[in-house]
Write an enzyme that holds these catalytic residues in place. Structure first.
Site, PDB file in Angstrom:
ATOM      1  N   ASP A 284      38.500  45.958  32.897  1.00 24.03           N
ATOM      2  CA  ASP A 284      37.629  46.520  31.854  1.00 24.03           C
ATOM      3  C   ASP A 284      37.255  45.506  30.781  1.00 24.03           C
ATOM      4  O   ASP A 284      37.088  45.843  29.615  1.00 24.03           O
ATOM      5  CB  ASP A 284      38.291  47.758  31.207  1.00 24.03           C
ATOM      6  CG  ASP A 284      38.683  48.785  32.254  1.00 24.03           C
ATOM      7  OD1 ASP A 284      37.938  48.918  33.241  1.00 24.03           O
ATOM      8  OD2 ASP A 284      39.737  49.421  32.096  1.00 24.03           O
TER       9      ASP A 284
ATOM     10  N   LYS B 141      32.964  43.074  32.934  1.00 21.60           N
ATOM     11  CA  LYS B 141      32.419  42.335  34.085  1.00 21.60           C
ATOM     12  C   LYS B 141      31.037  42.858  34.473  1.00 21.60           C
ATOM     13  O   LYS B 141      30.128  42.098  34.781  1.00 21.60           O
ATOM     14  CB  LYS B 141      33.369  42.472  35.291  1.00 21.60           C
ATOM     15  CG  LYS B 141      34.759  41.925  35.047  1.00 21.60           C
ATOM     16  CD  LYS B 141      35.683  42.199  36.229  1.00 21.60           C
ATOM     17  CE  LYS B 141      36.115  43.643  36.353  1.00 21.60           C
ATOM     18  NZ  LYS B 141      37.005  44.132  35.282  1.00 21.60           N
TER      19      LYS B 141
ATOM     20  N   GLY C 226      35.489  50.655  37.509  1.00 18.99           N
ATOM     21  CA  GLY C 226      34.457  51.367  36.754  1.00 18.99           C
ATOM     22  C   GLY C 226      33.721  50.331  35.927  1.00 18.99           C
ATOM     23  O   GLY C 226      34.281  49.786  34.989  1.00 18.99           O
ATOM     24  N   HIS C 227      32.513  49.987  36.328  1.00 15.06           N
ATOM     25  CA  HIS C 227      31.752  48.931  35.659  1.00 15.06           C
ATOM     26  C   HIS C 227      30.556  49.547  34.941  1.00 15.06           C
ATOM     27  O   HIS C 227      29.727  50.206  35.575  1.00 15.06           O
ATOM     28  CB  HIS C 227      31.298  47.883  36.680  1.00 15.06           C
ATOM     29  CG  HIS C 227      32.442  47.175  37.346  1.00 15.06           C
ATOM     30  ND1 HIS C 227      32.285  46.252  38.337  1.00 15.06           N
ATOM     31  CD2 HIS C 227      33.787  47.267  37.141  1.00 15.06           C
ATOM     32  CE1 HIS C 227      33.486  45.793  38.718  1.00 15.06           C
ATOM     33  NE2 HIS C 227      34.404  46.402  38.008  1.00 15.06           N
TER      34      HIS C 227
ATOM     35  N   GLN D 212      38.699  44.989  38.946  1.00 16.04           N
ATOM     36  CA  GLN D 212      40.018  44.886  38.306  1.00 16.04           C
ATOM     37  C   GLN D 212      40.082  43.575  37.500  1.00 16.04           C
ATOM     38  O   GLN D 212      39.060  43.037  37.137  1.00 16.04           O
ATOM     39  CB  GLN D 212      41.164  44.967  39.331  1.00 16.04           C
ATOM     40  CG  GLN D 212      41.361  46.339  39.957  1.00 16.04           C
ATOM     41  CD  GLN D 212      40.313  46.709  40.978  1.00 16.04           C
ATOM     42  OE1 GLN D 212      40.105  46.001  41.940  1.00 16.04           O
ATOM     43  NE2 GLN D 212      39.644  47.821  40.762  1.00 16.04           N
TER      44      GLN D 212
HETATM   45  P1  GDP Z   1      34.389  46.281  33.535  1.00 17.47           P
HETATM   46  O1  GDP Z   1      35.252  47.184  34.355  1.00 17.47           O
HETATM   47  O2  GDP Z   1      35.007  44.938  33.349  1.00 17.47           O
HETATM   48  O3  GDP Z   1      32.978  46.185  34.023  1.00 17.47           O
HETATM   49  O4  GDP Z   1      34.320  46.943  32.071  1.00 17.47           O
HETATM   50  P2  GDP Z   1      34.162  48.512  31.722  1.00 17.47           P
HETATM   51  O5  GDP Z   1      32.740  48.904  31.921  1.00 17.47           O
HETATM   52  O6  GDP Z   1      35.193  49.334  32.396  1.00 17.47           O
HETATM   53  O7  GDP Z   1      34.567  48.521  30.198  1.00 17.47           O
HETATM   54  C1  GDP Z   1      33.878  47.805  29.229  1.00 17.47           C
HETATM   55  C2  GDP Z   1      33.371  48.792  28.158  1.00 17.47           C
HETATM   56  O8  GDP Z   1      32.952  48.089  27.016  1.00 17.47           O
HETATM   57  C3  GDP Z   1      32.145  49.568  28.615  1.00 17.47           C
HETATM   58  O9  GDP Z   1      32.123  50.824  28.009  1.00 17.47           O
HETATM   59  C4  GDP Z   1      30.993  48.705  28.111  1.00 17.47           C
HETATM   60  O10 GDP Z   1      29.777  49.438  27.911  1.00 17.47           O
HETATM   61  C5  GDP Z   1      31.551  48.232  26.808  1.00 17.47           C
HETATM   62  N1  GDP Z   1      31.108  46.900  26.357  1.00 17.47           N
HETATM   63  C6  GDP Z   1      30.828  45.795  27.086  1.00 17.47           C
HETATM   64  N2  GDP Z   1      30.574  44.747  26.287  1.00 17.47           N
HETATM   65  C7  GDP Z   1      30.706  45.201  25.013  1.00 17.47           C
HETATM   66  C8  GDP Z   1      30.598  44.575  23.727  1.00 17.47           C
HETATM   67  O11 GDP Z   1      30.353  43.378  23.583  1.00 17.47           O
HETATM   68  N3  GDP Z   1      30.827  45.370  22.643  1.00 17.47           N
HETATM   69  C9  GDP Z   1      31.134  46.681  22.740  1.00 17.47           C
HETATM   70  N4  GDP Z   1      31.357  47.369  21.620  1.00 17.47           N
HETATM   71  N5  GDP Z   1      31.243  47.302  23.940  1.00 17.47           N
HETATM   72  C10 GDP Z   1      31.037  46.567  25.051  1.00 17.47           C
HETATM   73  P1  IMO Z   2      37.746  47.547  36.663  1.00 18.44           P
HETATM   74  O1  IMO Z   2      37.071  46.890  37.842  1.00 18.44           O
HETATM   75  C1  IMO Z   2      41.452  48.741  34.726  1.00 18.44           C
HETATM   76  C2  IMO Z   2      44.810  49.719  37.372  1.00 18.44           C
HETATM   77  C3  IMO Z   2      45.309  51.143  37.328  1.00 18.44           C
HETATM   78  C4  IMO Z   2      46.781  50.914  37.609  1.00 18.44           C
HETATM   79  C5  IMO Z   2      46.762  49.779  38.640  1.00 18.44           C
HETATM   80  C6  IMO Z   2      46.877  50.228  40.079  1.00 18.44           C
HETATM   81  O2  IMO Z   2      36.927  48.620  36.041  1.00 18.44           O
HETATM   82  O3  IMO Z   2      38.213  46.513  35.697  1.00 18.44           O
HETATM   83  P2  IMO Z   2      45.128  51.380  41.739  1.00 18.44           P
HETATM   84  O4  IMO Z   2      44.432  52.706  41.659  1.00 18.44           O
HETATM   85  O5  IMO Z   2      44.214  50.212  41.805  1.00 18.44           O
HETATM   86  O6  IMO Z   2      46.188  51.339  42.804  1.00 18.44           O
HETATM   87  O7  IMO Z   2      45.937  51.270  40.339  1.00 18.44           O
HETATM   88  O8  IMO Z   2      45.530  49.115  38.450  1.00 18.44           O
HETATM   89  N1  IMO Z   2      43.363  49.565  37.655  1.00 18.44           N
HETATM   90  C7  IMO Z   2      42.452  49.248  36.726  1.00 18.44           C
HETATM   91  N2  IMO Z   2      42.583  49.090  35.387  1.00 18.44           N
HETATM   92  N3  IMO Z   2      40.262  48.550  35.323  1.00 18.44           N
HETATM   93  C8  IMO Z   2      40.119  48.672  36.668  1.00 18.44           C
HETATM   94  O9  IMO Z   2      39.000  48.321  37.315  1.00 18.44           O
HETATM   95  C9  IMO Z   2      41.246  49.088  37.434  1.00 18.44           C
HETATM   96  N4  IMO Z   2      41.456  49.333  38.742  1.00 18.44           N
HETATM   97  C10 IMO Z   2      42.758  49.608  38.861  1.00 18.44           C
HETATM   98  O10 IMO Z   2      45.096  51.722  36.066  1.00 18.44           O
HETATM   99  O11 IMO Z   2      47.429  50.425  36.464  1.00 18.44           O
HETATM  100 MG    MG Z   3      36.187  49.058  34.219  1.00 21.20          MG
END
Ligand code: GDP
Ligand code: IMO
Ligand code: MG
Length: 429
Positions: A15, A18, A42-43, A223
């Site tokens: 998170d 990416k 979850g991207h 991840q």
């Molecule tokens: P990923 O899994 O690495 O793609 O990241 P996620 O989407 O799970 O989580 C990143 C969260 O931060 C999302 O809700 C994005 O919309 C938000 N986000 C990304 N870049 C920024 C930023 O620079 N500032 C803020 N406030 N939110 C951001």
């Molecule tokens: P993105 O791509 C954050 C974590 C789970 C748990 C561990 C194992 O959005 O960054 P799993 O279901 O993969 O066997 O769970 O990994 N986990 C993540 N945490 N972002 C993710 O994906 C994750 N995918 C798995 O919370 O701790």
């Molecule tokens: Mg994510």
């Protein structure tokens, strides 16, 4: 023809942002490739105020003219893929003309979800805190050579036999070991015969497809590196290799085709699920990070644990990934802090591997050693040029770059696609 390729990798526990970086870089790419993980990811992409959360489909899907590839290293849930295709189509995105899926992807089926949940349930306090999506058991079946793969679904008779055998095997453990209900093979048999129709036009030899591309290829990690099954905080990890090396095994690109590794780093640290987290804050600063950063999981909605940036852990993930540039994300979340801390070492035992790997309870005795920097206490969300950042903010970026030994190419100051401050090198198209 040899392609120039870039891997985009999360350097923390996921998170990091990416999805935003991949979406940003994708217009100049011929293809965007997912190479590991599944719908545990979850991207989030925010474009013109509209939010799209992707789980399985690569983050180049919003861009016309970009081939989006789900490579062989990804475990695919037929149900999750169908839902995601339908969700995107309902927004008018022509997914089926932009997406290709490897015939070699192992499937995530109802038996894997049941095993994941039963195992977590029975583990009690020692549970991993998985996403409950069946990812671990699906990878186990792949390595055990009994997985059903996308290419298998086109021969209904033999596929049905494989499902029968697989379910028979797993139902033994589900009912006799975990004492839970068995899963039904016939429901999956029906599901897969419908899935065969959906996936047939999308499934192909993606290795051939990628090697035929003449433009840049962008590999999208899922991840984070601290969740890598080898290099992460084992056993509190996911079940795949998440580092840049996996871009090769999970796609069929070769060793000589990755030119650059972009590390995506949140300006602080978060973690969903259980396991070690040396810089975790259970205080008002932690609560402020969580509320300003809206730190709830994009997949499960669980609150994310929050803490200061861990430079010590980042040095390790930079090393194993061969990171050449960093994007620093969610910088704006730090805007109101008076003081910002960076963990530069751990007290006592400074061996990171023993810190992360040898504690089966996930409880850490290690204490972080912090370096403190003054906050900038002003709103950075509308800044687009590095020179306009407050001097304390510039000092923070430069000190971090110095500590990590890697250039920080961009500083993200908001969720939307355009909220990016280019720092030293023009990477943004
Ligand atoms: P990923 O899994 O690495 O793609 O990241 P996620 O989407 O799970 O989580 C990143 C969260 O931060 C999302 O809700 C994005 O919309 C938000 N986000 C990304 N870049 C920024 C930023 O620079 N500032 C803020 N406030 N939110 C951001
Ligand atoms: P993105 O791509 C954050 C974590 C789970 C748990 C561990 C194992 O959005 O960054 P799993 O279901 O993969 O066997 O769970 O990994 N986990 C993540 N945490 N972002 C993710 O994906 C994750 N995918 C798995 O919370 O701790
Ligand atoms: Mg994510």
């Amino acid at each position: 023809m040899r392609n120039k390729s870039i891997a985009v990798i999360g350097l923390q526990w996921g998170d990091e942002g990416k999805g935003k970086i991949v979406d940003l870089l994708s217009p100049r790419s011929a293809a965007v490739v997912r190479f590991q993980g599944g719908h545990n990811a979850g991207h989030t992409l925010v474009v013109g105020g509209a939010k799209t959360i992707l789980h399985l489909i690569p983050s180049g899907i919003l861009r016309e003219g970009v081939v989006n590839v789900i490579g062989n290293g990804v475990v695919v849930s037929p149900e999750a893929l169908r839902n995601e295709i339908e969700m995107l189509e309902s927004k008018g995105i022509p997914v089926r003309t932009r997406l290709k899926v490897s015939t070699e992807c192992p499937l995530v089926l109802s038996c894997h979800v049941a095993l994941d949940l039963a195992r977590e349930q029975s583990a009690g306090e020692a549970k991993i805190g998985t996403t409950g999506r069946g990812i671990g058991p699906a990878y186990e079946d792949k390595v055990a050579r009994r997985a059903i793969r996308i290419g298998d679904v086109f021969d209904t008779r033999s596929c049905n036999e494989k499902i029968e055998k697989l379910y028979d095997y797993h139902n033994f453990v589900l009912t006799k070991y975990f004492g839970v209900d068995p899963v039904e093979a016939h429901t999956t048999q029906e599901e897969l015969s419908k899935f065969a129709e959906l996936i047939q036009p999308l499934a192909c030899d993606t290795v051939e497809l990628l090697h035929k591309q003449s433009g840049e290829i962008l590999f999208e990690g899922a991840q984070g590196s601290l969740l890598d099954v080898d290099f992460g905080t084992y056993p509190f990890v996911t079940s795949s290799n998440t580092i840049a090396g996996a871009a090769i095994t999970g796609s069929g690109a070769n060793l000589f085709e990755i030119d650059e590794v972009i590390g995506v780093v949140k300006a602080y640290t978060t973690r969903v699920g259980a396991g070690p987290f040396p810089t975790e804050l259970n205080d008002p600063d932690g609560e402020l990070l969580a509320s300003r950063g809206q730190e709830f999981g994009s997949t499960t909605g669980r609150p994310r644990r929050c803490g200061w940036l861990d430079v010590k852990a980042l040095r390790r993930t930079i090393q194993v990934n061969g990171v050449t540039k960093i994007y620093l994300m969610k910088f704006d979340v730090l805007d109101t802090f008076k003081e910002i801390k960076l963990c530069v070492d751990y007290e006592g035992d400074s061996n990171i591997q023993s810190t992360f790997s040898c504690n089966p309870t996930g409880i850490l005795s290690v204490k972080p050693v912090y370096e403190s920097l003054p906050g900038w206490e002003s709103d950075t969300t509308s800044v687009r040029d590095y020179s306009e950042l407050p001097s304390e903010a510039q000092k923070y970026v430069e000190r971090l770059s110095e500590l990590l030994g890697v250039e920080i190419a961009g500083v993200s100051v908001g969720a939307s696609r355009d909220a990016m401050v280019n720092s030293h090198q023009q990477l943004i198209p």
